[in-house]
Design a protein around this motif. Structure first.
Motif, PDB file in Angstrom:
ATOM      1  N   GLY A  64       0.754  -1.474   0.037  1.00  0.00           N
ATOM      2  CA  GLY A  64      -0.112   0.040   0.056  1.00  0.00           C
ATOM      3  C   GLY A  64       0.812   1.221  -0.102  1.00  0.00           C
ATOM      4  N   GLN A  65       2.201   1.157  -0.080  1.00  0.00           N
ATOM      5  CA  GLN A  65       2.971   2.294  -0.265  1.00  0.00           C
ATOM      6  C   GLN A  65       2.846   2.650  -1.615  1.00  0.00           C
ATOM      7  OE1 GLN A  65       4.932   3.186   2.346  1.00  0.00           O
ATOM      8  NE2 GLN A  65       5.690   4.999   1.227  1.00  0.00           N
ATOM      9  N   GLU A  66       2.975   4.061  -1.495  1.00  0.00           N
ATOM     10  CA  GLU A  66       2.616   4.865  -2.735  1.00  0.00           C
ATOM     11  C   GLU A  66       4.161   5.403  -3.325  1.00  0.00           C
ATOM     12  OE1 GLU A  66       0.859   9.069  -3.137  1.00  0.00           O
ATOM     13  OE2 GLU A  66      -0.759   7.790  -3.037  1.00  0.00           O
ATOM     14  N   HIS A  67       4.498   5.111  -4.541  1.00  0.00           N
ATOM     15  CA  HIS A  67       5.793   5.585  -5.247  1.00  0.00           C
ATOM     16  C   HIS A  67       5.399   6.567  -6.470  1.00  0.00           C
ATOM     17  CE1 HIS A  67       7.775   2.495  -2.708  1.00  0.00           C
ATOM     18  NE2 HIS A  67       6.668   1.779  -3.072  1.00  0.00           N
ATOM     19  N   ILE A  68       5.778   7.975  -6.202  1.00  0.00           N
ATOM     20  CA  ILE A  68       5.277   8.939  -7.165  1.00  0.00           C
ATOM     21  C   ILE A  68       6.332   8.834  -8.081  1.00  0.00           C
ATOM     22  CG2 ILE A  68       4.689  11.006  -7.500  1.00  0.00           C
ATOM     23  CD1 ILE A  68       3.391  11.382  -4.924  1.00  0.00           C
ATOM     24  N   ILE A  69       6.022   8.813  -9.628  1.00  0.00           N
ATOM     25  CA  ILE A  69       6.847   8.895 -10.729  1.00  0.00           C
ATOM     26  C   ILE A  69       6.963  10.037 -11.416  1.00  0.00           C
ATOM     27  CG2 ILE A  69       7.309   7.616 -12.772  1.00  0.00           C
ATOM     28  CD1 ILE A  69       7.136   5.805 -10.284  1.00  0.00           C
ATOM     29  N   LEU A  70       5.808  10.917 -11.284  1.00  0.00           N
ATOM     30  CA  LEU A  70       5.807  12.017 -12.127  1.00  0.00           C
ATOM     31  C   LEU A  70       4.507  12.987 -11.466  1.00  0.00           C
ATOM     32  CD1 LEU A  70       6.391  13.330 -15.017  1.00  0.00           C
ATOM     33  CD2 LEU A  70       4.564  12.080 -15.976  1.00  0.00           C
ATOM     34  N   PHE A  71       4.821  14.326 -11.685  1.00  0.00           N
ATOM     35  CA  PHE A  71       3.732  15.271 -11.418  1.00  0.00           C
ATOM     36  C   PHE A  71       3.498  16.022 -12.869  1.00  0.00           C
ATOM     37  CE2 PHE A  71       6.069  15.093  -7.461  1.00  0.00           C
ATOM     38  CZ  PHE A  71       4.981  14.871  -6.479  1.00  0.00           C
ATOM     39  N   SER A  72       2.313  16.285 -13.086  1.00  0.00           N
ATOM     40  CA  SER A  72       1.915  16.892 -14.364  1.00  0.00           C
ATOM     41  C   SER A  72       1.138  18.357 -13.844  1.00  0.00           C
ATOM     42  CB  SER A  72       1.366  16.042 -15.408  1.00  0.00           C
ATOM     43  OG  SER A  72       2.310  15.209 -15.908  1.00  0.00           O
ATOM     44  N   ILE A  73       1.823  19.221 -14.621  1.00  0.00           N
ATOM     45  CA  ILE A  73       0.823  20.613 -14.423  1.00  0.00           C
ATOM     46  C   ILE A  73       0.631  21.275 -15.916  1.00  0.00           C
ATOM     47  CG2 ILE A  73       1.969  21.072 -12.296  1.00  0.00           C
ATOM     48  CD1 ILE A  73       3.651  23.072 -13.653  1.00  0.00           C
ATOM     49  N   GLU A  74      -0.144  22.496 -16.033  1.00  0.00           N
ATOM     50  CA  GLU A  74      -0.267  22.844 -17.296  1.00  0.00           C
ATOM     51  C   GLU A  74       0.645  22.686 -18.268  1.00  0.00           C
ATOM     52  OE1 GLU A  74      -2.751  24.592 -13.864  1.00  0.00           O
ATOM     53  OE2 GLU A  74      -0.565  24.575 -14.201  1.00  0.00           O
ATOM     54  N   ASP A  75       0.345  22.571 -19.388  1.00  0.00           N
ATOM     55  CA  ASP A  75       1.055  22.541 -20.841  1.00  0.00           C
ATOM     56  C   ASP A  75       1.929  21.271 -20.624  1.00  0.00           C
ATOM     57  OD1 ASP A  75      -0.324  24.687 -21.845  1.00  0.00           O
ATOM     58  OD2 ASP A  75       1.561  26.060 -20.891  1.00  0.00           O
ATOM     59  N   TRP A  76       1.713  20.186 -19.898  1.00  0.00           N
ATOM     60  CA  TRP A  76       2.455  18.933 -19.548  1.00  0.00           C
ATOM     61  C   TRP A  76       1.544  17.825 -20.040  1.00  0.00           C
ATOM     62  CZ3 TRP A  76       6.069  18.452 -14.897  1.00  0.00           C
ATOM     63  CH2 TRP A  76       6.990  19.453 -14.729  1.00  0.00           C
ATOM     64  N   TRP A  77       2.026  16.761 -20.581  1.00  0.00           N
ATOM     65  CA  TRP A  77       1.103  15.754 -20.757  1.00  0.00           C
ATOM     66  C   TRP A  77       1.368  14.702 -19.716  1.00  0.00           C
ATOM     67  CZ3 TRP A  77      -0.969  15.126 -25.567  1.00  0.00           C
ATOM     68  CH2 TRP A  77      -0.895  16.310 -26.205  1.00  0.00           C
ATOM     69  N   LEU A 174      11.236  11.922  -4.532  1.00  0.00           N
ATOM     70  CA  LEU A 174      12.507  11.819  -4.477  1.00  0.00           C
ATOM     71  C   LEU A 174      13.082  10.478  -3.860  1.00  0.00           C
ATOM     72  CD1 LEU A 174      13.094  15.459  -2.921  1.00  0.00           C
ATOM     73  CD2 LEU A 174      13.334  14.479  -5.263  1.00  0.00           C
ATOM     74  N   GLY A 175      12.245   9.642  -3.402  1.00  0.00           N
ATOM     75  CA  GLY A 175      12.671   8.468  -2.887  1.00  0.00           C
ATOM     76  C   GLY A 175      13.188   8.573  -1.123  1.00  0.00           C
ATOM     77  N   ILE A 176      12.596   9.289  -0.732  1.00  0.00           N
ATOM     78  CA  ILE A 176      12.947   9.724   0.637  1.00  0.00           C
ATOM     79  C   ILE A 176      11.883   9.731   1.559  1.00  0.00           C
ATOM     80  CG2 ILE A 176      15.282  10.694   0.135  1.00  0.00           C
ATOM     81  CD1 ILE A 176      14.350  13.459   0.480  1.00  0.00           C
ATOM     82  N   SER A 177      12.134   9.794   2.822  1.00  0.00           N
ATOM     83  CA  SER A 177      11.058  10.086   3.836  1.00  0.00           C
ATOM     84  C   SER A 177      10.722  11.728   4.061  1.00  0.00           C
ATOM     85  CB  SER A 177      11.321   9.674   5.214  1.00  0.00           C
ATOM     86  OG  SER A 177      12.432  10.257   5.749  1.00  0.00           O
ATOM     87  N   LYS A 178       9.470  11.952   4.419  1.00  0.00           N
ATOM     88  CA  LYS A 178       9.225  13.268   4.591  1.00  0.00           C
ATOM     89  C   LYS A 178      10.060  13.995   5.784  1.00  0.00           C
ATOM     90  CE  LYS A 178       5.024  12.228   7.401  1.00  0.00           C
ATOM     91  NZ  LYS A 178       3.728  12.338   7.613  1.00  0.00           N
ATOM     92  N   GLU A 179      10.435  13.118   6.744  1.00  0.00           N
ATOM     93  CA  GLU A 179      11.361  13.762   7.744  1.00  0.00           C
ATOM     94  C   GLU A 179      12.561  13.975   7.116  1.00  0.00           C
ATOM     95  OE1 GLU A 179       7.960  11.294   9.446  1.00  0.00           O
ATOM     96  OE2 GLU A 179       9.494  10.629   8.045  1.00  0.00           O
ATOM     97  N   PHE A 180      13.153  13.139   6.205  1.00  0.00           N
ATOM     98  CA  PHE A 180      14.436  13.398   5.717  1.00  0.00           C
ATOM     99  C   PHE A 180      14.228  14.621   4.784  1.00  0.00           C
ATOM    100  CE2 PHE A 180      18.162  12.310   2.952  1.00  0.00           C
ATOM    101  CZ  PHE A 180      19.217  12.527   4.178  1.00  0.00           C
TER     102      PHE A 180
END
Length: 191
Positions: A64-77, A174-180
Motif C-alpha cells: 500500500g506504499q505510494e511511489h510517485i513517478i511524475l507530476f504534471s501541470i499546465e502544458d504538460w502531458w 525523491l525516494g526519501i522520507s518526509k522527515e528526511f
C-alpha cells in the motif's frame, strides 16, 4: 484549447483546416481533486494534455506504499505511455491533486490523426522520445545524486510545482522520507 494549440505550434505548423480537424477530435474532461484519470490495472485509454490543474502518476506497491513517478501541470502531458501504446493494463495510477481539465486523445483518435495529418505523428513521436529521455535521466539522477542534490534539482527543474503539492509527495517522488526532506530543507535554510 489555445494553450494546446500554442504548444503544438512550437513544434509543427498546422494549417487552419488541420487545427480545426484536430480540435474536433479532442475530448475535454474536467476532474475534481482526488479523482483518478487512470487506475492501476485498467487500460490507459487516453494521452492527456493538462489544460489546468495538477496530477500525479504513482505506483501502489503490495504494502500500500505510494511511489510517485511524475507530476504534471499546465502544458504538460500525462498518461501511462506503456499501457496506452500497448493497450494493456496500467502499472500506474494517475490522480488529480487539484481540480483539473484535460484535453484527451484516445488511441483510435491518435491513429486517425496520424492518417489525416501525418506531421502529427512526428509531433507525438517527439513527445514520447522526450518522455523516454527524461525517464532515463531521472533514473541516473536517482543513482548518482545524493538526496539533497536530487531535491535541489527538483526545485530548479520544477519551480512551479513545489508550492502546489504536499511535502510528503515531493519526498515520495525523491525516494526519501518526509522527515528526511524536512531535514534537508532545514539544512538549506541555514546555508
Amino acid at each position: 484549447m489555445e494553450s494546446l494549440l500554442n504548444y503544438i505550434r512550437k513544434q509543427i505548423i498546422l494549417t487552419k483546416a488541420e487545427e480545426e480537424f484536430l480540435l474536433s477530435k479532442i475530448f475535454l474532461r474536467k476532474y475534481l481533486k482526488g479523482q483518478y484519470v487512470v487506475q492501476q490495472g485498467d487500460i490507459c485509454k487516453h494521452e492527456c494534455f493538462v489544460l489546468s490543474g495538477c496530477t500525479k502518476m504513482f505506483y501502489l506497491d503490495d504494502d500500500g506504499q505510494e511511489h510517485i513517478i511524475l507530476f504534471s501541470i499546465e502544458d504538460w502531458w500525462t498518461s501511462d505511455l506503456g499501457s496506452f501504446i500497448t493497450q494493456t493494463p496500467s502499472d500506474f495510477n494517475i490522480q488529480c491533486l487539484e481540480n483539473t481539465e484535460l484535453a484527451m486523445f484516445s488511441h483510435d483518435i491518435i491513429e486517425e490523426l496520424y492518417a489525416e495529418i501525418p506531421k502529427l505523428e512526428r509531433f507525438f513521436r517527439q513527445i514520447i522520445e522526450r518522455a523516454f529521455v527524461a525517464s532515463q535521466k531521472r533514473i541516473v539522477r536517482n543513482f548518482a545524486l545524493t538526496a539533497k542534490d536530487r531535491y535541489l534539482y527538483f526545485r530548479k527543474q520544477y519551480p512551479k510545482i513545489e508550492q502546489r503539492i504536499p511535502q510528503y509527495m515531493i519526498a515520495s517522488y525523491l525516494g526519501i522520507s518526509k522527515e528526511f526532506l524536512s531535514k534537508i530543507k532545514s539544512q538549506l535554510s541555514i546555508e
